[in-house]
Design an enzyme around this catalytic site. Structure first.
Site, short mmCIF file in Angstrom:
data_model
loop_
_atom_site.label_atom_id
_atom_site.label_comp_id
_atom_site.label_asym_id
_atom_site.label_seq_id
_atom_site.Cartn_x
_atom_site.Cartn_y
_atom_site.Cartn_z
N GLU A 1 0.82 -1.21 0.00
CA GLU A 1 0.00 0.00 0.00
C GLU A 1 0.86 1.26 0.00
O GLU A 1 0.51 2.27 -0.60
CB GLU A 1 -0.93 0.00 1.23
CG GLU A 1 -1.99 -1.08 1.21
CD GLU A 1 -3.03 -0.83 0.14
OE1 GLU A 1 -2.70 -1.03 -1.06
OE2 GLU A 1 -4.16 -0.44 0.49
N THR B 1 -7.19 8.28 -6.30
CA THR B 1 -7.26 8.24 -4.84
C THR B 1 -6.60 9.47 -4.23
O THR B 1 -7.10 10.05 -3.28
CB THR B 1 -6.56 6.98 -4.31
OG1 THR B 1 -7.18 5.84 -4.89
CG2 THR B 1 -6.67 6.88 -2.80
#
Lengths: 319, 319
Positions: free
Chosen positions: A132, A185
């Site tokens: 991530e 995002t």
């Protein structure tokens, strides 16, 4: 060398930022998800030999989340052989359904299996978070933890990391609708304010506390009353075409609640039965019917299990 | 007319603002608490005929929380007779242990009993809140709700009012220490900021969600990890002499967690056993031993039951 040499692992998509549970609560879906295949290799280090189901992802293990995660584990254990990986993407990136997290979780789970399970699944979270970090610049756990562990997972704290798996205390079905529009995002996160009005924060944590109680006391009505987001959804909804109409259609069709999945553009809705979740899917599709926007839609139970082995290597592969 | 004419009700003290549960979570104590006695009267309206255990409270039913609460109920039901009340205060005001809430809860419960229970205990919360409105200027529910219902109670929302009783899923003991220093609730509230940093808010609701999970999953370790308040305690601690030392002493003595009760100055600590709660009490008393500050201290289980009848009127009283 053939396909049967590999240990094959599937890790599912996930919904994070569950309404009032922004940044702390996520849950797993049963599908879609990604596969990572892993086997030992004579080539030192981590190599990525195939990527299917998507174009444009790097084969460089430093730049691909599965390589990054595998390297972290290999380094932690000082693994004396090479690891060869293949990635089968079963979902698009940028959907808000934890695409990079599914790859990271699958890689962590697969490499751990390959090495004889030196780590518990919970211990793999910290490695999957490194994927991530590469994918989004921030080592979030609210997608990788449910992708690994299944069910609902709470991230109480990052310092120290404190992951609280809740499992699936109550039967729930999720409708996910992914409008095929691009949404970064980083853009969704960049509009986050640094401060939040105290009264909104208090209402948000009142709702989250009640959502936890609803889940753990199996109270569908309470779950439904608690699935609100007063802080982030109002600021982000405009990024997703027809979001408000889609959410309203989901609620009108009997969903317990609905919201933005992760940072969007996917929309999720929770229902008490599979039949209801199908009706919710139909209702949302109706909203987009004449919009010209294509959709990927999924109806899935919230599963007990997250990442899992889908195929062990055949015996002769070890011979 | 004599004492035995009255229905006598006890309602307990409560701890609100339970660390990360600011404004939304409270729990009941077993003691101290207040008694309200009620009987029908030939004098129309609500009258207060006696107040014991405290000086300076008004006998005017418009100005005393028990009168206000009784009048609200009487008005809602158009009660055709008078109601006479007596108040036995068993705890000081301004302690942070929900003193006015205990009186309000006892009054609501007693009048409801006197009238043959037209309301459920949960329905009484809204009437008892009217006492809080008079006492503090704001109709809070996080003390009156646990005082009426017992155990832990979540106030999910005020608009609409949504009270979530959790009961006592896990055995817990509370040590309360009330340093006899004056602290106005309104002052404690006035230093509240209007905005809160987003990252602190996220950590706060992560802790609260985990606290709920800890309570409902009976996980003492998780309860302990979650009992933090990053927002209010740091701003209010200076109002309470020796707070930090007292809290540290409680934790060192093995409390699961500790914090400011309500708006203070009382300090609460939760423990898994009564023995531990006694040790925590001793440790905190030690901190104040040479301070010249007097203390009221209580060690009590978090009880299943809140307000309750302690004496029914004798039969001849109805004759």
């Amino acid at each position: 060398m053939n396909e049967s040499d590999y240990i094959k692992v599937f890790a599912p998509a996930t919904v994070a930022n569950v309404c009032c549970g922004f940044d702390v609560l996520g849950f797993a879906l049963d599908q879609p998800g990604d596969e990572v295949w892993a086997r030992k290799s004579d080539t030192p280090g981590v190599t990525i030999s195939a990527i299917e189901g998507i174009s444009g992802l790097s084969f460089n293990p430093e730049e691909n989340v599965i390589g990054v995660v595998a390297q972290k584990i290999a380094t932690a254990l000082d693994v004396p052989f090479g690891i060869e990986l293949q990635l089968r993407k079963g979902m698009p990136v940028g959907s808000g359904l934890g695409s990079s997290a599914a790859s990271s979780a699958a890689a962590a789970y697969a490499v751990n299996e390959l090495l004889g399970k030196p780590f518990t699944t919970e211990e793999l979270v910290v490695f999957a978070m490194e994927g991530e970090r590469v994918a989004s610049g921030s080592a979030h756990a609210d997608n990788v933890a449910p992708s690994l562990l299944g069910g609902f997972v709470l991230v109480r704290s990052y310092d120290p990391l404190d992951i609280v798996p809740l499992g699936v205390p109550v039967e729930l079905y999720c409708t996910c609708v992914h409008p095929l529009v691009e949404l970064k995002t980083s853009l969704a996160r960049s509009i986050l304010k640094k401060e939040v009005p105290m009264q909104k924060a208090i209402r948000q944590w009142g709702n989250l506390a009640a959502l936890m109680a609803g889940l753990l006391k199996r109270d569908y009505n309470l779950i439904s009353r608690s699935l609100h987001d007063e802080i982030f959804e109002p600021e982000r909804a405009f990024l997703i075409p027809l979001f408000k109409q889609a959410k309203q259609a989901a609620l009108d069709a009997g969903a317990l609640g609905a919201g933005i999945s992760g940072s969007g553009p996917s929309i999720f809705a929770l229902s008490a039965t599979e039949e209801r979740a199908q009706q919710v899917k139909n209702a949302i599709e109706q909203v987009y019917a004449s919009s010209g926007i294509e959709l990927n839609t999924y109806v899935t139970q919230v599963p007990e299990q997250g990442a899992r082995v889908i195929q062990q290597p055949s015996l002769h592969a070890h011979a």
